[in-house]
Design an enzyme around this catalytic site. Structure first.
Site, short mmCIF file in Angstrom:
data_model
loop_
_atom_site.label_atom_id
_atom_site.label_comp_id
_atom_site.label_asym_id
_atom_site.label_seq_id
_atom_site.Cartn_x
_atom_site.Cartn_y
_atom_site.Cartn_z
N GLY A 1 -4.72 -2.17 -12.90
CA GLY A 1 -5.49 -2.83 -11.80
C GLY A 1 -6.98 -1.79 -12.35
O GLY A 1 -6.76 -0.25 -12.37
N LYS A 44 -20.80 -2.07 -3.07
CA LYS A 44 -20.82 -0.70 -2.13
C LYS A 44 -20.94 0.62 -3.17
O LYS A 44 -21.36 1.57 -2.70
CB LYS A 44 -19.40 -0.02 -2.26
N ASN A 55 -17.92 1.69 2.16
CA ASN A 55 -17.79 0.05 3.16
C ASN A 55 -18.93 0.22 3.85
O ASN A 55 -18.40 -0.97 4.64
CB ASN A 55 -16.37 -0.04 3.21
N GLY A 63 -10.15 -3.17 -10.46
CA GLY A 63 -11.25 -3.64 -10.01
C GLY A 63 -12.06 -2.96 -9.02
O GLY A 63 -11.41 -1.55 -9.68
N GLY A 64 -12.32 -3.05 -8.10
CA GLY A 64 -13.60 -1.81 -7.11
C GLY A 64 -13.06 -1.10 -6.51
O GLY A 64 -13.85 0.07 -6.07
N ASP A 111 -12.52 2.96 3.62
CA ASP A 111 -11.03 2.30 2.70
C ASP A 111 -10.47 4.31 2.36
O ASP A 111 -9.41 3.75 2.35
CB ASP A 111 -11.62 1.68 0.68
#
Length: 268
Positions: free
Chosen positions: A118, A57, A77, A120-121, A92
């Site tokens: 979290g 991405k 995305n 992450g991505g 997103d």
């Protein structure tokens, strides 16, 4: 599956001569995709565009001709081919902002401070929307404080270790965003998550779907729960509005996708 849904939409409902084709690396379905070759394929195969759900991405951006303003700094995305140019978008961010705005309004809560669990991505999208679009004070935490601290530094937000809440001087959060794949399991297995939820949280968004354990916790503790589906569907509708621009009116996209899902279910 999403693959079946989109093929049903394109070929059975819209009757378009358009194929929806998944791609993967020659090294295997879990191997990294080369972002340059991805863009070469979109141009060479005369594609309408491409959806990105994996790890390119941000790395794909240098190979695009332009990026929409709302995608700058957070990656894309969705890639649309316009003539010989590739334009990147991030639906997103659109879906997440709609989910938060709707959920906060339903909860009738004035959110000033949010915490993200979290690193992450998806956290680049989450942090950007919460901080830059909605104006919240944003903290980041997770199972590994060192990873959360490093990620928070990259994103320009604060980090916090929440396992020992007695040392936090009464700090509280109005909104918790779970961005880790942990909420279909017992929440006690996710270090620090239950402690974070106990810090005054009034509204909770869960990116994990369905996230049954977190939803149960929110119901039991009178926390307004925002499902990841509240992000997933708006972002999907916008993505397909980009893909079908000039072919289908944008306001018709949600109903067409619902019709595709109905056709899928009836064929099972």
């Amino acid at each position: 599956s999403s693959l079946q849904r989109y093929r049903t939409l394109l070929q059975e409902i819209l009757k378009f001569d358009i194929a929806y084709i998944p791609i993967s690396s020659p090294a295997g379905p879990k191997a990294p995709i080369d972002p340059e070759k991805f863009c070469m394929a979109l141009r060479g195969m005369n594609c309408i565009g491409g959806a990105i759900s994996r790890n390119i991405k941000t790395s794909v951006v240098p190979y695009l001709d332009a990026v929409s303003p709302d995608a700058k700094g957070i990656g894309v995305n969705t890639v649309i081919r316009k003539g010989n140019k590739l334009i990147g978008y991030n639906t997103d961010a659109i879906g997440f902002m709609k989910a938060i705005q709707r959920g906060v309004a339903e909860a009738n809560v004035a959110v000033k401070r949010a915490i993200v669990y979290g690193y992450g991505g998806v956290t680049n999208v989450v942090a950007s929307v919460l901080k830059d679009n909605l104006g919240y004070e944003v903290y980041l935490t997770g199972r590994s404080f060192e990873k959360a601290k490093a990620r928070a530094s990259q994103l320009g937000v604060k980090s916090i270790r929440v396992v020992d809440t007695s040392a936090l001087d009464g700090l509280s959060f109005d909104l918790l965003v779970n961005a880790a794949p942990v909420t279909d399991n017992e929440l006690s297995q996710a270090s620090g998550l239950l402690e974070t939820l106990a810090m005054g949280v009034k509204v909770c968004f869960d990116h994990e779907m369905p996230g049954a354990k977190l939803k149960q916790y929110c119901t039991k503790n009178s926390i307004h729960h925002i499902s990841g589906y509240d992000m997933y569907y708006p972002q999907m509708y916008k993505q397909w509005a980009y893909f079908l621009e000039g072919l289908v009116e944008e306001e018709k996209i949600p109903e067409l996708i619902k019709s595709a899902e109905t056709v899928m279910k009836s064929s099972l």
